[in-house]
Design a protein around this motif. Sequence first.
Motif, mmCIF file in Angstrom:
data_model
loop_
_atom_site.group_PDB
_atom_site.id
_atom_site.type_symbol
_atom_site.label_atom_id
_atom_site.label_comp_id
_atom_site.label_asym_id
_atom_site.label_seq_id
_atom_site.Cartn_x
_atom_site.Cartn_y
_atom_site.Cartn_z
ATOM 1 N N VAL A 809 -44.065 21.216 21.029
ATOM 2 C CA VAL A 809 -43.293 20.468 19.868
ATOM 3 C C VAL A 809 -41.918 20.148 20.307
ATOM 4 N N ALA A 810 -41.417 18.909 20.226
ATOM 5 C CA ALA A 810 -40.233 18.405 20.271
ATOM 6 C C ALA A 810 -39.356 18.412 18.970
ATOM 7 N N VAL A 811 -39.968 18.072 18.042
ATOM 8 C CA VAL A 811 -39.402 18.116 16.676
ATOM 9 C C VAL A 811 -40.327 18.617 15.696
ATOM 10 N N ALA A 812 -39.825 19.593 14.616
ATOM 11 C CA ALA A 812 -40.479 20.095 13.610
ATOM 12 C C ALA A 812 -39.654 19.864 12.334
ATOM 13 N N HIS A 813 -40.400 19.275 11.129
ATOM 14 C CA HIS A 813 -39.614 19.106 9.811
ATOM 15 C C HIS A 813 -40.476 19.745 8.808
ATOM 16 N N VAL A 814 -40.100 20.728 8.037
ATOM 17 C CA VAL A 814 -41.038 21.189 6.935
ATOM 18 C C VAL A 814 -40.480 21.050 5.601
ATOM 19 N N LYS A 815 -41.222 20.768 4.516
ATOM 20 C CA LYS A 815 -40.568 20.496 3.326
ATOM 21 C C LYS A 815 -41.483 21.092 2.331
ATOM 22 N N TRP A 816 -41.001 20.946 0.961
ATOM 23 C CA TRP A 816 -41.860 21.149 -0.238
ATOM 24 C C TRP A 816 -42.184 20.200 -0.942
ATOM 25 N N SER A 817 -43.252 19.641 -1.306
ATOM 26 C CA SER A 817 -43.747 18.599 -1.880
ATOM 27 C C SER A 817 -44.772 18.830 -3.060
ATOM 28 N N PRO A 818 -44.377 18.358 -4.239
ATOM 29 C CA PRO A 818 -45.401 18.551 -5.501
ATOM 30 C C PRO A 818 -46.565 17.645 -5.528
ATOM 31 N N ASP A 819 -47.827 18.378 -5.948
ATOM 32 C CA ASP A 819 -48.912 17.386 -6.107
ATOM 33 C C ASP A 819 -48.718 16.742 -7.307
ATOM 34 N N GLU A 820 -50.078 16.320 -7.728
ATOM 35 C CA GLU A 820 -50.038 15.463 -9.197
ATOM 36 C C GLU A 820 -49.669 16.402 -10.038
ATOM 37 N N GLU A 821 -50.012 17.738 -10.070
ATOM 38 C CA GLU A 821 -49.963 18.579 -11.013
ATOM 39 C C GLU A 821 -48.745 19.385 -11.192
ATOM 40 N N GLY A 822 -47.820 19.095 -10.144
ATOM 41 C CA GLY A 822 -46.486 19.668 -10.137
ATOM 42 C C GLY A 822 -46.304 21.008 -9.278
ATOM 43 N N GLN A 824 -45.838 23.048 -5.978
ATOM 44 C CA GLN A 824 -45.380 22.693 -4.840
ATOM 45 C C GLN A 824 -46.204 23.169 -3.468
ATOM 46 N N HIS A 825 -46.161 22.343 -2.577
ATOM 47 C CA HIS A 825 -46.917 22.552 -1.359
ATOM 48 C C HIS A 825 -45.903 22.552 0.154
ATOM 49 N N LEU A 826 -46.142 23.341 0.959
ATOM 50 C CA LEU A 826 -45.364 23.149 2.304
ATOM 51 C C LEU A 826 -46.025 22.317 3.175
ATOM 52 N N LEU A 827 -45.459 21.251 3.315
ATOM 53 C CA LEU A 827 -45.913 19.992 4.377
ATOM 54 C C LEU A 827 -45.174 20.080 5.485
ATOM 55 N N ALA A 828 -45.762 20.182 6.761
ATOM 56 C CA ALA A 828 -45.169 20.416 7.996
ATOM 57 C C ALA A 828 -45.344 19.005 8.710
ATOM 58 N N GLU A 829 -44.337 18.256 9.381
ATOM 59 C CA GLU A 829 -44.661 17.299 10.266
ATOM 60 C C GLU A 829 -43.855 17.526 11.772
ATOM 61 N N VAL A 830 -44.622 17.316 12.861
ATOM 62 C CA VAL A 830 -44.306 17.656 14.033
ATOM 63 C C VAL A 830 -44.461 16.611 14.911
ATOM 64 N N LEU A 831 -43.584 16.544 15.740
ATOM 65 C CA LEU A 831 -43.414 15.389 16.957
ATOM 66 C C LEU A 831 -43.652 16.232 18.021
ATOM 67 N N SER A 859 -50.201 22.165 5.392
ATOM 68 C CA SER A 859 -50.907 21.052 6.071
ATOM 69 C C SER A 859 -49.746 20.828 7.359
ATOM 70 N N ILE A 860 -50.268 20.270 8.152
ATOM 71 C CA ILE A 860 -49.311 19.991 9.482
ATOM 72 C C ILE A 860 -49.797 18.605 9.824
ATOM 73 N N ALA A 861 -48.750 17.618 10.068
ATOM 74 C CA ALA A 861 -49.094 16.266 10.641
ATOM 75 C C ALA A 861 -48.549 16.185 11.865
ATOM 76 N N VAL A 862 -49.153 15.686 12.877
ATOM 77 C CA VAL A 862 -48.976 15.880 14.325
ATOM 78 C C VAL A 862 -48.797 14.528 14.743
ATOM 79 N N GLU A 863 -47.710 14.140 15.492
ATOM 80 C CA GLU A 863 -47.531 12.865 16.176
ATOM 81 C C GLU A 863 -47.228 12.963 17.530
ATOM 82 N N GLN A 864 -47.747 11.960 18.344
ATOM 83 C CA GLN A 864 -47.366 11.909 19.730
ATOM 84 C C GLN A 864 -45.990 10.989 19.983
#
Length: 871
Positions: A809-822, A824-831, A859-864
């Motif tokens: 992992v070079a960079v990791a970013h985690v944030k709270w994001s609400p769904d349609e019903e409000g 909150q979910h933890l979403l991670a984006e990884v490079l 959820s974790i989104a992985v990017e090269q």
Amino acid sequence: MTFNADLHRSTLKLPNRLARNGSGVYDSALEMSVLDAGPEYDRGPRSQQPTMVFIHGFGGRAAYWEYQLEQFQLDYRVIALDLRGHGYSDAPTAAEGASYDVPELVADIAAALDQLEVPQRFILVCHSFGGALSAYFLKQFPQRVSALVMIASAARFRLRLAGRIVLRMPPRIFDMVRKLMPYVGITAARIYPPSHVVYLQNRHALLPWDGSEYLRAIAVPTLVILGHRDILFDEAAYKEVARLIPGAEELVVPVSAHQVMVERPDAVNRAIQRFLQMQSDPAELAERRARQKAERRAARKQLEAERPWLKFYDARTPYRIKIPAAPLPRLLEATARRFGKTTALAYRGGKIDWRELDRQANRFAHGLLDLRIKPGERILLALPNIPSLVIAYFGILKAGAVAVLSDAATPKEILLTRMADAGVVMLVTTTNRYDDLRDELQSDRRAAGLRRVIFASMIDHMGWREKLKFATLHHVQEGHWLPWFRQDKQHRRHERRYLKFKQVLGRGSVAPTELVQDVGDIAVVVYTYGASGTPLPVALSHRNLAANALQLRHWLPESRPGDERFLAQQPLSSAYGLTGLLHLGVYLGATLILLPGAELEPLLKTVKKMRPTYFPTTPRMVRELAHTPGVRRYGLASIRVCAVSGSPLAQEIREEFEKLTRGRLVEAYGLTEAAPAVLAMPLAARRIQGVVGVPLPDTEVKVVDLDTDAELPSDTVGELWVRGPQLFSGYDHGPAGAAGPGASALNLIARKISKERLYDGWLATGDVASIDEDGFVSIIDRKSNMGIRNGRRVFPRQIEEVLFEHPAVAVAHVKWSPDEEGVQHLLAEVLLHHNMKLSADDLLKYASKRLHADALPDSIAVEQKNTTVLF
């Protein structure tokens, strides 16, 4: 570290020392500038502290005593006065009732000593004509002086023929000479007496003085110090002083002339020290010194008990700082005197030394005054890191105005809103923004208060090679050429509002302005980053900014004044760049290598060419440099200290970067409201994983309960509160009567948040942290980022740290994001690093072994990572 006189300067207002409107009735105050320093831990009543008072001579100033002040401040409270008409004190005219005779000057001294609460008996040290004033003072107050030191003084002050001719020149000739001083390199012309002072004091004080009667009447122990090569006055007049004073001791210092205490400071200090020791009983002196040492040790231990982190300071870093009493322009002037020929700004092949920078700032200040800028008015600076920004910034302060700082790339809509919110009357920006702003500056109501717009070009102050290259490839192509010179008929009537930066400089004098500023006045308005909402305007005073720069100066005791090179890539329009680069650079007389952009390639080329020694930056830049192929060939080893602030930095990245630079990486924590530095890791301290540092000198911290605001014990998680001299007093509400679309809304927000975050001098930072028993602070996350899952507090930053520990992992970013019903979910984006592969499932399994189930991301989104990208 050399004693910096300007850090100890303050201004007294002596009542009833001037006559108003030539009435002859002394009913107005005289402003007298004084230097006042003393032992670090002596907190007793000032009227009981052992005190030394220093009086300069005709044409001198208090700063002449800096070597003596530095030596004796360890054991005494030391006070040096700028007499009326000298240094930074008022210089009243004959029409105001000023005669500059001896009784008047001594009355000023007596009034100042009373206001300073000087004890009834003190040691008096004087130079040249200050000896006449001291002798007269002793005649008036014989019981107040316990010992007297007279340096290069005479019984009569008869100059040699050349000197008499100079002093008898008409005042107009003197005025002409004084105006010419800056053109021959004497930039601080204001500290020299004006012509009327020279004329009046010579006529009413020097010429008629015969000290025989007064010297015979001196009945206190006296040391007379003379310079072996002093030929300013008649030799017989010098020798007569020790002969007339009963029991006086005379000492002749070899290889010195009239300014003995400046030319041979060590010899003079030794002589004074020995003389003072002889005035006390050896046993009593030893007892007093032992008592003082014990008191200081006790005070130090008590302070360490209250603030345990102090024990981890570098031995050369003080626990307390002397709160600056001089506004920022005075610090620049002091640096221009001390490091005049040292390069201050290096910009694309061009160089400006500190003396020239001060002169250019003076010219810009006079240009603003000529444009009828008034003290306290707001001027918006939207410039990149170019010399024009530094010149304009100090010029604005010298004109008594307030600098409102905004990033050069601030979008047009935000810039216009800030103009209205802050009540801006002038805008200084780059020439390539003319087309972007032209229509709105002429028609938008938010710009209605603007009287002038000043355009600075990126090409200014470049070296000739870079200037030629820029003119060929960028000047016209990127819109840096000012198109209004085409005489656009549609906008012709508005063009009178527009000026080139050089036009403003051309209006001004290189001499300092006569404005006197208070250190409590607002110097700048700078905006927060808006990480938790709308960017807020923070009003910082001269004292806030100077104190924070001084704290950083003491935090880097190995810094070499006049020999440091700062890599200035961080925007000087931010609090981080303003204090950590510009103001710290002023204290050190350092060279600021200006980089107007954030691109990696120009930075590396600049490092290779300029060999910087100090580099304040952000964690993302450190990560990028550490993973840039072939970065070592650019010579990063010249960087001895790299200050990093903004977010936590992984241990692996820190170690890699330190190996590349062979220097020290110092993590720090700050916020705009604290100008901005609050915490930093001591250079020699043992590294602790996850710890950002300890409070800077004179800074306090505590952690309070997230719900009740009750103070918590060590190693407990809560909200971090801070207090210190660098802390602002509230968000800016705009000047009185400021109006404009959106201004009232932001002002209401600023007032509301000020009430929510400021408590009896403490600032609630909004950051969640913990403090261990030694005072080391660990920052966990923003309070606003905190989420609750099954009753457990979850912080995205803690998850990021775990994800980042994975080698792919070079960079990791985690944030709270609400769904349609409000929800909150933890979403991670990884490079991922180059040529590394890792699935989201594998990374989630890795994290599950190190995190509680409630803290796992949904959820974790992985990017090269395929290209070099700055995150």
